[in-house]
Design a protein around this motif. Structure first.
Motif, PDB file in Angstrom:
ATOM      1  N   SER A   1       0.860  -1.178   0.000  1.00 50.91           N
ATOM      2  CA  SER A   1       0.000   0.000   0.000  1.00 50.91           C
ATOM      3  C   SER A   1       0.895   1.226   0.000  1.00 50.91           C
ATOM      4  O   SER A   1       2.002   1.197   0.545  1.00 50.91           O
TER       5      SER A   1
ATOM      6  N   PHE B   1       1.237   5.595   0.501  1.00 51.20           N
ATOM      7  CA  PHE B   1       0.681   6.678   1.304  1.00 51.20           C
ATOM      8  C   PHE B   1       1.382   8.000   0.988  1.00 51.20           C
ATOM      9  O   PHE B   1       2.550   8.021   0.603  1.00 51.20           O
TER      10      PHE B   1
ATOM     11  N   TYR C   1       1.864  11.389   3.468  1.00 50.08           N
ATOM     12  CA  TYR C   1       1.664  12.061   4.744  1.00 50.08           C
ATOM     13  C   TYR C   1       2.122  13.508   4.606  1.00 50.08           C
ATOM     14  O   TYR C   1       3.020  13.814   3.832  1.00 50.08           O
TER      15      TYR C   1
ATOM     16  N   LEU D   1       3.080  14.140  11.774  1.00 54.02           N
ATOM     17  CA  LEU D   1       2.611  13.816  10.429  1.00 54.02           C
ATOM     18  C   LEU D   1       1.123  13.486  10.462  1.00 54.02           C
ATOM     19  O   LEU D   1       0.603  12.935  11.439  1.00 54.02           O
TER      20      LEU D   1
ATOM     21  N   LEU E   1      -1.914  11.626   7.945  1.00 54.93           N
ATOM     22  CA  LEU E   1      -2.185  10.882   6.730  1.00 54.93           C
ATOM     23  C   LEU E   1      -2.976  11.758   5.776  1.00 54.93           C
ATOM     24  O   LEU E   1      -4.055  12.266   6.111  1.00 54.93           O
TER      25      LEU E   1
ATOM     26  N   LYS F   1      -4.156   7.639   0.620  1.00 60.31           N
ATOM     27  CA  LYS F   1      -3.497   6.351   0.424  1.00 60.31           C
ATOM     28  C   LYS F   1      -4.151   5.605  -0.728  1.00 60.31           C
ATOM     29  O   LYS F   1      -5.270   5.933  -1.143  1.00 60.31           O
TER      30      LYS F   1
ATOM     31  N   PHE G   1       5.573  13.590   2.812  1.00 62.50           N
ATOM     32  CA  PHE G   1       6.298  12.324   2.849  1.00 62.50           C
ATOM     33  C   PHE G   1       5.531  11.263   2.072  1.00 62.50           C
ATOM     34  O   PHE G   1       4.349  11.019   2.346  1.00 62.50           O
TER      35      PHE G   1
ATOM     36  N   ASN H   1       3.907   0.522   2.723  1.00 63.24           N
ATOM     37  CA  ASN H   1       3.748  -0.482   3.765  1.00 63.24           C
ATOM     38  C   ASN H   1       4.483  -1.744   3.329  1.00 63.24           C
ATOM     39  O   ASN H   1       4.224  -2.250   2.238  1.00 63.24           O
TER      40      ASN H   1
ATOM     41  N   ASP I   1       4.369  -5.186   7.637  1.00 67.28           N
ATOM     42  CA  ASP I   1       3.914  -4.584   8.896  1.00 67.28           C
ATOM     43  C   ASP I   1       4.725  -3.379   9.330  1.00 67.28           C
ATOM     44  O   ASP I   1       4.697  -3.002  10.502  1.00 67.28           O
ATOM     45  N   LYS I   2       5.486  -2.804   8.432  1.00 65.47           N
ATOM     46  CA  LYS I   2       6.211  -1.579   8.739  1.00 65.47           C
ATOM     47  C   LYS I   2       5.884  -0.544   7.677  1.00 65.47           C
ATOM     48  O   LYS I   2       5.465  -0.884   6.571  1.00 65.47           O
ATOM     49  N   ILE I   3       6.091   0.712   8.035  1.00 63.20           N
ATOM     50  CA  ILE I   3       5.967   1.785   7.054  1.00 63.20           C
ATOM     51  C   ILE I   3       7.368   2.278   6.743  1.00 63.20           C
ATOM     52  O   ILE I   3       8.146   2.563   7.662  1.00 63.20           O
TER      53      ILE I   3
ATOM     54  N   PHE J   1       9.281   5.344   5.025  1.00 64.22           N
ATOM     55  CA  PHE J   1       9.035   6.716   4.597  1.00 64.22           C
ATOM     56  C   PHE J   1      10.144   7.191   3.662  1.00 64.22           C
ATOM     57  O   PHE J   1      11.320   6.845   3.834  1.00 64.22           O
ATOM     58  N   GLY J   2       9.784   8.029   2.700  1.00 67.46           N
ATOM     59  CA  GLY J   2      10.776   8.799   1.981  1.00 67.46           C
ATOM     60  C   GLY J   2      11.310   9.899   2.889  1.00 67.46           C
ATOM     61  O   GLY J   2      10.839  10.084   4.016  1.00 67.46           O
ATOM     62  N   LYS J   3      12.285  10.634   2.406  1.00 68.13           N
ATOM     63  CA  LYS J   3      12.942  11.629   3.268  1.00 68.13           C
ATOM     64  C   LYS J   3      12.179  12.942   3.351  1.00 68.13           C
ATOM     65  O   LYS J   3      12.559  13.819   4.116  1.00 68.13           O
TER      66      LYS J   3
END
Lengths: 110, 113
Positions: A32, A34, A36, A44, A46, A49, A89, A93, A96-98, A100-102
Protein backbone atom coordinates in the motif's frame (compact mmCIF):
# COMPACT_ATOMS: atom_id res chain seq x y z
CA UNK A 1 15.04 -4.07 0.56
CA UNK A 2 11.96 -2.00 -0.06
CA UNK A 3 12.50 1.73 -0.40
CA UNK A 4 10.91 5.05 -1.33
CA UNK A 5 12.55 7.86 -3.29
CA UNK A 6 10.98 11.27 -3.54
CA UNK A 7 12.16 14.48 -5.13
CA UNK A 8 14.35 16.66 -3.00
CA UNK A 9 13.14 20.06 -2.05
CA UNK A 10 12.52 22.66 -1.25
CA UNK A 11 9.87 23.22 -3.88
CA UNK A 12 8.74 26.85 -4.12
CA UNK A 13 5.58 27.78 -6.02
CA UNK A 14 3.27 30.74 -6.29
CA UNK A 15 -0.27 30.48 -5.00
CA UNK A 16 -2.67 28.83 -7.50
CA UNK A 17 0.18 27.02 -9.30
CA UNK A 18 -0.01 23.34 -10.24
CA UNK A 19 1.90 21.02 -7.92
CA UNK A 20 3.62 17.73 -8.62
CA UNK A 21 5.85 15.97 -6.12
CA UNK A 22 7.43 12.86 -7.58
CA UNK A 23 7.64 9.59 -5.67
CA UNK A 24 8.92 6.22 -6.86
CA UNK A 25 9.23 3.01 -4.90
CA UNK A 26 11.01 -0.31 -4.90
CA UNK A 27 9.15 -3.26 -3.41
CA UNK A 28 9.15 -7.01 -3.80
CA UNK A 29 5.43 -7.42 -3.14
CA UNK A 30 2.34 -5.27 -3.63
CA UNK A 31 2.55 -2.60 -0.97
CA UNK A 32 0.00 0.00 0.00
CA UNK A 33 1.19 3.53 -0.75
CA UNK A 34 0.68 6.68 1.30
CA UNK A 35 1.25 10.40 1.36
CA UNK A 36 1.66 12.06 4.74
CA UNK A 37 1.91 15.80 5.41
CA UNK A 38 3.73 17.53 8.27
CA UNK A 39 2.78 21.13 9.03
CA UNK A 40 5.27 23.26 10.99
CA UNK A 41 5.53 22.20 14.62
CA UNK A 42 3.17 19.25 14.22
CA UNK A 43 3.26 15.51 13.74
CA UNK A 44 2.61 13.82 10.43
CA UNK A 45 -0.96 13.46 9.20
CA UNK A 46 -2.18 10.88 6.73
CA UNK A 47 -3.13 12.79 3.56
CA UNK A 48 -4.18 9.97 1.24
CA UNK A 49 -3.50 6.35 0.42
CA UNK A 50 -3.95 3.71 -2.28
CA UNK A 51 -3.93 -0.01 -1.72
CA UNK A 52 -3.65 -1.52 -5.20
CA UNK A 53 -2.56 -0.73 -8.74
CA UNK A 54 -4.54 2.01 -10.54
CA UNK A 55 -6.20 3.12 -7.30
CA UNK A 56 -6.40 6.89 -6.91
CA UNK A 57 -6.18 8.37 -3.44
CA UNK A 58 -7.55 11.88 -2.94
CA UNK A 59 -8.06 14.36 -0.11
CA UNK A 60 -8.19 18.16 0.29
CA UNK A 61 -7.67 18.65 -3.46
CA UNK A 62 -4.58 16.42 -3.55
CA UNK A 63 -4.47 13.28 -5.69
CA UNK A 64 -2.07 10.43 -6.32
CA UNK A 65 -2.46 7.36 -8.54
CA UNK A 66 -0.80 4.00 -7.81
CA UNK A 67 1.15 3.21 -11.00
CA UNK A 68 2.53 -0.29 -10.86
CA UNK A 69 4.07 -0.17 -14.32
CA UNK A 70 6.24 2.83 -13.42
CA UNK A 71 6.41 2.07 -9.65
CA UNK A 72 5.29 5.61 -8.94
CA UNK A 73 2.83 7.47 -6.70
CA UNK A 74 3.22 11.14 -7.63
CA UNK A 75 1.33 13.71 -5.58
CA UNK A 76 -0.59 16.40 -7.52
CA UNK A 77 -2.77 19.39 -6.76
CA UNK A 78 -4.31 21.66 -9.33
CA UNK A 79 -4.12 24.96 -7.43
CA UNK A 80 -2.01 25.27 -4.30
CA UNK A 81 -2.65 27.65 -1.42
CA UNK A 82 -0.30 29.27 1.09
CA UNK A 83 -1.77 26.93 3.71
CA UNK A 84 -0.36 23.94 1.78
CA UNK A 85 3.17 24.92 2.83
CA UNK A 86 4.47 21.87 4.68
CA UNK A 87 6.71 18.83 4.34
CA UNK A 88 5.25 15.94 2.33
CA UNK A 89 6.30 12.32 2.85
CA UNK A 90 5.69 9.45 0.47
CA UNK A 91 5.57 6.05 2.19
CA UNK A 92 4.87 2.38 1.58
CA UNK A 93 3.75 -0.48 3.76
CA UNK A 94 6.18 -3.37 3.86
CA UNK A 95 5.89 -6.39 6.19
CA UNK A 96 3.91 -4.58 8.90
CA UNK A 97 6.21 -1.58 8.74
CA UNK A 98 5.97 1.79 7.05
CA UNK A 99 8.96 2.95 5.04
CA UNK A 100 9.03 6.72 4.60
CA UNK A 101 10.78 8.80 1.98
CA UNK A 102 12.94 11.63 3.27
CA UNK A 103 10.31 14.27 2.69
CA UNK A 104 9.86 17.22 0.32
CA UNK A 105 9.48 20.70 1.76
CA UNK A 106 6.93 22.84 -0.09
CA UNK A 107 6.83 26.64 0.12
CA UNK A 108 3.86 28.48 -1.38
CA UNK A 109 4.32 32.21 -1.97
CA UNK A 110 1.29 34.53 -1.82
CA UNK B 1 -11.19 14.12 20.12
CA UNK B 2 -9.24 11.15 18.75
CA UNK B 3 -5.58 11.79 19.35
CA UNK B 4 -2.13 10.61 20.33
CA UNK B 5 -0.71 12.62 23.21
CA UNK B 6 3.00 12.85 23.88
CA UNK B 7 4.69 14.50 26.84
CA UNK B 8 6.75 16.52 27.20
CA UNK B 9 6.85 18.58 23.99
CA UNK B 10 10.34 19.84 24.74
CA UNK B 11 13.04 18.41 26.98
CA UNK B 12 16.64 19.35 27.63
CA UNK B 13 18.60 16.90 29.74
CA UNK B 14 22.15 15.90 30.56
CA UNK B 15 24.05 12.84 29.44
CA UNK B 16 23.27 9.77 31.51
CA UNK B 17 20.16 11.02 33.27
CA UNK B 18 17.33 8.53 32.72
CA UNK B 19 14.19 9.91 31.14
CA UNK B 20 10.78 8.74 29.94
CA UNK B 21 8.69 10.19 27.15
CA UNK B 22 5.05 9.25 27.56
CA UNK B 23 2.62 8.40 24.78
CA UNK B 24 -1.08 7.76 25.15
CA UNK B 25 -3.84 7.19 22.56
CA UNK B 26 -7.59 7.29 23.07
CA UNK B 27 -8.68 5.40 19.94
CA UNK B 28 -8.35 1.82 21.23
CA UNK B 29 -5.67 1.19 18.61
CA UNK B 30 -3.83 -2.13 18.66
CA UNK B 31 -0.58 -0.94 17.07
CA UNK B 32 1.77 1.71 18.44
CA UNK B 33 5.21 2.83 17.33
CA UNK B 34 8.02 5.26 18.09
CA UNK B 35 10.00 7.14 15.43
CA UNK B 36 12.83 9.60 15.51
CA UNK B 37 13.18 12.31 12.86
CA UNK B 38 16.58 13.72 11.98
CA UNK B 39 17.59 16.14 9.21
CA UNK B 40 18.75 14.27 6.13
CA UNK B 41 17.76 10.90 7.58
CA UNK B 42 13.98 11.22 7.61
CA UNK B 43 11.90 9.10 9.95
CA UNK B 44 13.37 5.95 11.46
CA UNK B 45 11.43 3.47 13.53
CA UNK B 46 12.73 2.78 17.03
CA UNK B 47 10.28 0.24 18.45
CA UNK B 48 6.76 -0.91 17.75
CA UNK B 49 4.06 -2.87 19.52
CA UNK B 50 1.33 -4.90 17.86
CA UNK B 51 -0.61 -5.40 21.09
CA UNK B 52 -0.37 -5.37 24.87
CA UNK B 53 2.81 -7.02 26.15
CA UNK B 54 4.13 -7.46 22.59
CA UNK B 55 6.99 -5.21 21.49
CA UNK B 56 9.56 -5.47 18.69
CA UNK B 57 12.65 -3.62 17.60
CA UNK B 58 12.53 -1.26 14.69
CA UNK B 59 15.48 -0.01 12.69
CA UNK B 60 17.28 1.97 15.42
CA UNK B 61 16.48 0.44 18.84
CA UNK B 62 19.89 0.84 20.49
CA UNK B 63 19.76 2.95 23.63
CA UNK B 64 15.97 2.82 23.95
CA UNK B 65 13.45 0.71 25.85
CA UNK B 66 9.66 0.53 25.63
CA UNK B 67 6.83 -1.19 27.43
CA UNK B 68 3.18 -1.88 26.60
CA UNK B 69 1.41 -2.81 29.80
CA UNK B 70 -1.88 -1.23 28.73
CA UNK B 71 -3.31 -0.80 25.27
CA UNK B 72 -3.44 3.00 25.47
CA UNK B 73 0.11 3.73 26.70
CA UNK B 74 3.49 3.17 25.08
CA UNK B 75 6.28 5.02 26.93
CA UNK B 76 9.77 5.45 25.47
CA UNK B 77 12.57 5.10 28.00
CA UNK B 78 16.13 6.33 27.60
CA UNK B 79 18.10 4.68 30.43
CA UNK B 80 21.31 6.61 29.81
CA UNK B 81 20.79 9.31 27.18
CA UNK B 82 23.67 10.42 25.01
CA UNK B 83 24.05 13.46 22.72
CA UNK B 84 23.46 11.32 19.62
CA UNK B 85 19.93 10.78 20.87
CA UNK B 86 19.19 14.47 20.42
CA UNK B 87 16.28 14.34 17.99
CA UNK B 88 12.59 14.93 17.34
CA UNK B 89 10.56 11.93 18.51
CA UNK B 90 7.11 10.90 17.36
CA UNK B 91 4.70 8.37 18.74
CA UNK B 92 2.15 6.93 16.34
CA UNK B 93 -0.77 4.52 16.57
CA UNK B 94 -2.86 2.56 14.12
CA UNK B 95 -6.08 0.58 14.40
CA UNK B 96 -4.64 -2.71 13.18
CA UNK B 97 -1.21 -1.89 11.78
CA UNK B 98 0.60 0.59 9.50
CA UNK B 99 -1.40 -0.53 6.47
CA UNK B 100 -4.42 1.23 7.98
CA UNK B 101 -2.50 4.50 8.28
CA UNK B 102 -0.98 6.12 11.34
CA UNK B 103 -2.19 8.81 13.71
CA UNK B 104 0.85 10.71 14.97
CA UNK B 105 1.47 12.65 18.15
CA UNK B 106 2.74 16.24 18.00
CA UNK B 107 6.31 15.27 18.76
CA UNK B 108 8.89 15.61 21.54
CA UNK B 109 12.01 17.60 20.85
CA UNK B 110 14.79 16.14 22.99
CA UNK B 111 18.18 17.74 23.49
CA UNK B 112 20.88 15.82 25.37
CA UNK B 113 23.87 17.91 26.44
Amino acid sequence: GDSVTQMEGPVTLSEEAFLTINCTYTATGYPSLFWYVQYPGEGLQLLLKATKADDKGSNKGFEATYRKETTSFHLEKGSVQVSDSAVYFCALNSDDKIIFGKGTRLHILP
Amino acid sequence: EAQVTQNPRYLITVTGKKLTVTCSQNMNHEYMSWYRQDPGLGLRQIYYSMNVEVTDKGDVPEGYKVSRKEKRNFPLILESPSPNQTSLYFCASSRVGPIAGYTFGSGTRLTVV
